[in-house]
Design a protein around this motif. Structure first.
Motif, PDB file in Angstrom:
ATOM      1  N   GLY A 163     114.013 -58.121  93.493  1.00 52.64           N
ATOM      2  CA  GLY A 163     112.726 -57.729  94.266  1.00 52.64           C
ATOM      3  C   GLY A 163     113.127 -57.748  95.730  1.00 52.64           C
ATOM      4  N   PRO A 164     112.455 -57.182  96.482  1.00 51.61           N
ATOM      5  CA  PRO A 164     112.433 -57.071  98.045  1.00 51.61           C
ATOM      6  C   PRO A 164     112.382 -58.474  98.327  1.00 51.61           C
ATOM      7  N   GLY A 165     113.106 -58.927  99.322  1.00 47.16           N
ATOM      8  CA  GLY A 165     113.024 -60.177  99.955  1.00 47.16           C
ATOM      9  C   GLY A 165     113.515 -61.204  98.951  1.00 47.16           C
ATOM     10  N   GLU A 166     114.209 -61.086  97.833  1.00 55.36           N
ATOM     11  CA  GLU A 166     114.577 -62.074  96.925  1.00 55.36           C
ATOM     12  C   GLU A 166     116.121 -61.920  96.963  1.00 55.36           C
ATOM     13  N   PHE A 167     116.784 -63.026  96.161  1.00 54.82           N
ATOM     14  CA  PHE A 167     118.299 -62.867  95.948  1.00 54.82           C
ATOM     15  C   PHE A 167     118.355 -63.711  94.575  1.00 54.82           C
ATOM     16  N   GLN A 168     119.526 -63.413  93.994  1.00 57.97           N
ATOM     17  CA  GLN A 168     120.000 -63.728  92.555  1.00 57.97           C
ATOM     18  C   GLN A 168     121.360 -64.240  92.590  1.00 57.97           C
ATOM     19  N   GLN A 169     121.637 -65.326  91.752  1.00 59.13           N
ATOM     20  CA  GLN A 169     123.015 -65.962  91.718  1.00 59.13           C
ATOM     21  C   GLN A 169     123.551 -65.653  90.354  1.00 59.13           C
ATOM     22  N   PHE A 170     124.620 -65.342  90.251  1.00 57.35           N
ATOM     23  CA  PHE A 170     125.205 -65.109  89.171  1.00 57.35           C
ATOM     24  C   PHE A 170     126.576 -65.930  88.906  1.00 57.35           C
ATOM     25  N   PRO A 171     126.460 -67.201  88.119  1.00 60.07           N
ATOM     26  CA  PRO A 171     127.450 -68.014  87.954  1.00 60.07           C
ATOM     27  C   PRO A 171     128.453 -67.676  87.070  1.00 60.07           C
ATOM     28  N   LEU A 172     129.861 -68.181  87.318  1.00 61.50           N
ATOM     29  CA  LEU A 172     130.845 -67.781  86.641  1.00 61.50           C
ATOM     30  C   LEU A 172     132.062 -68.851  86.609  1.00 61.50           C
ATOM     31  N   SER A 173     132.700 -69.058  85.556  1.00 67.42           N
ATOM     32  CA  SER A 173     133.722 -69.872  85.413  1.00 67.42           C
ATOM     33  C   SER A 173     135.268 -69.045  85.588  1.00 67.42           C
ATOM     34  N   LEU A 174     135.802 -69.552  86.449  1.00 66.35           N
ATOM     35  CA  LEU A 174     137.068 -68.959  86.756  1.00 66.35           C
ATOM     36  C   LEU A 174     138.098 -69.876  86.744  1.00 66.35           C
ATOM     37  N   GLY A 175     139.230 -69.205  86.356  1.00 70.35           N
ATOM     38  CA  GLY A 175     140.744 -70.021  86.109  1.00 70.35           C
ATOM     39  C   GLY A 175     141.690 -69.038  85.506  1.00 70.35           C
ATOM     40  N   GLN A 176     142.820 -69.236  85.418  1.00 68.80           N
ATOM     41  CA  GLN A 176     143.510 -70.311  86.371  1.00 68.80           C
ATOM     42  C   GLN A 176     143.726 -69.558  87.716  1.00 68.80           C
ATOM     43  N   LEU A 177     143.306 -70.206  88.724  1.00 66.65           N
ATOM     44  CA  LEU A 177     143.401 -69.515  90.052  1.00 66.65           C
ATOM     45  C   LEU A 177     144.742 -69.613  90.473  1.00 66.65           C
ATOM     46  N   PRO A 178     145.243 -68.361  91.396  1.00 66.96           N
ATOM     47  CA  PRO A 178     146.504 -68.424  91.597  1.00 66.96           C
ATOM     48  C   PRO A 178     147.024 -69.493  92.741  1.00 66.96           C
ATOM     49  N   GLU A 179     148.334 -70.049  92.495  1.00 61.94           N
ATOM     50  CA  GLU A 179     148.958 -70.906  93.400  1.00 61.94           C
ATOM     51  C   GLU A 179     149.504 -70.184  94.509  1.00 61.94           C
TER      52      GLU A 179
END
Length: 251
Positions: free
Chosen positions: A123-139
């Motif tokens: 809603g207006p004036g709000e925020f939401q977080q969407f968690p993710l597990s990522l890998g393998q990250l580039p070297e």
């Protein structure tokens, strides 16, 4: 100061205040954009947990859909797992890789290309977080860019897909960027060698502190004993002096 001059100054002041207010209003939304924030370190070659943070920029509409695209061609991620968010339904799309990857002896032929969240509401004036597990990250990269599309319930669509360029002003709709840190000792988030060296040095310092404390305690104990003996001697001498003085008076 005459009345006409005071009137002109008042008008100019009002215009200045209005102009300043308009700058604040226009500048505000530029800071409220979709971003990606690591939980802890996001080390090259390792795995990381991140939050895609989605603020609502509108006063009269709610965010009802989020799409996040991953750089499959530039930096394919062999593992992308979303964490369940209450009230939201998640859909994961995959794409075939031009060149299969080998991870832990297993050949990977496809990678996650997009994740879509729907069914919830920010809603207006709000925020939401969407968690993710990522890998393998580039070297071989210092960052990865995740392009996002935010949809409101009034059908408005905001595309956060402009890649920021170093040394240039932030674009109007910047894409979320995940900054990568130096590689860890291994690919699973182990402490870097520098951190281990710091821990070892801290342990040595702690041991030295213990030795110094013990030495100080021993020195303090020895001093106390010496002072005690001196006190006894002084006391005996005082008694002897008193006895001799008494005898002299008696004689």
């Amino acid at each position: 100061m005459n009345a006409n001059r005071r009137t002109r100054i008042s008008r100019l002041s009002a215009v200045g205040v209005a102009a300043a207010a308009s700058v604040v209003v226009l500048a505000g939304p530029a800071f409220a954009h979709v971003s990606v924030q690591p939980v802890g370190a996001a080390a090259k070659g390792g795995y990381a947990t991140v939050n895609v943070k989605v603020p609502n920029e509108r006063d009269n509409a709610s965010t009802v859909k989020l799409e996040v695209s991953f750089p499959v061609k530039e930096h394919p991620l062999t593992s992308v797992m979303p964490q369940a968010v209450p009230g939201w339904t998640v859909e994961v799309e995959k794409a075939k890789l031009d060149k299969p990857l080998k991870v832990h002896g297993k050949e990977i032929k496809e990678a996650v290309s997009k994740i879509t969240w729907t069914g919830g509401k920010i809603g207006p004036g709000e925020f939401q977080q969407f968690p993710l597990s990522l890998g393998q990250l580039p070297e071989d990269a210092d960052q990865i860019v995740l392009k996002a599309i935010q949809t409101y319930d009034n059908k408005e669509v905001v595309r956060w897909i402009e890649e920021p360029k170093e040394g240039q002003p932030e674009p109007q709709s910047p894409a979320p960027v995940l900054k990568l840190t130096a590689p860890a000792a291994d690919g699973h988030g182990a402490a870097p060698a520098d951190d281990k060296a710091k821990d070892s040095k801290a342990a040595d310092t702690h041991a030295d502190d213990k030795k110094e404390t013990a030495a100080a305690a021993s020195s303090s104990d020895t001093t106390a004993r010496v002072l005690g003996i001196v006190g006894i001697i002084v006391g005996v001498a005082g008694v002897a002096f008193g006895v001799l003085a008494g005898r002299r008076r008696a004689s």
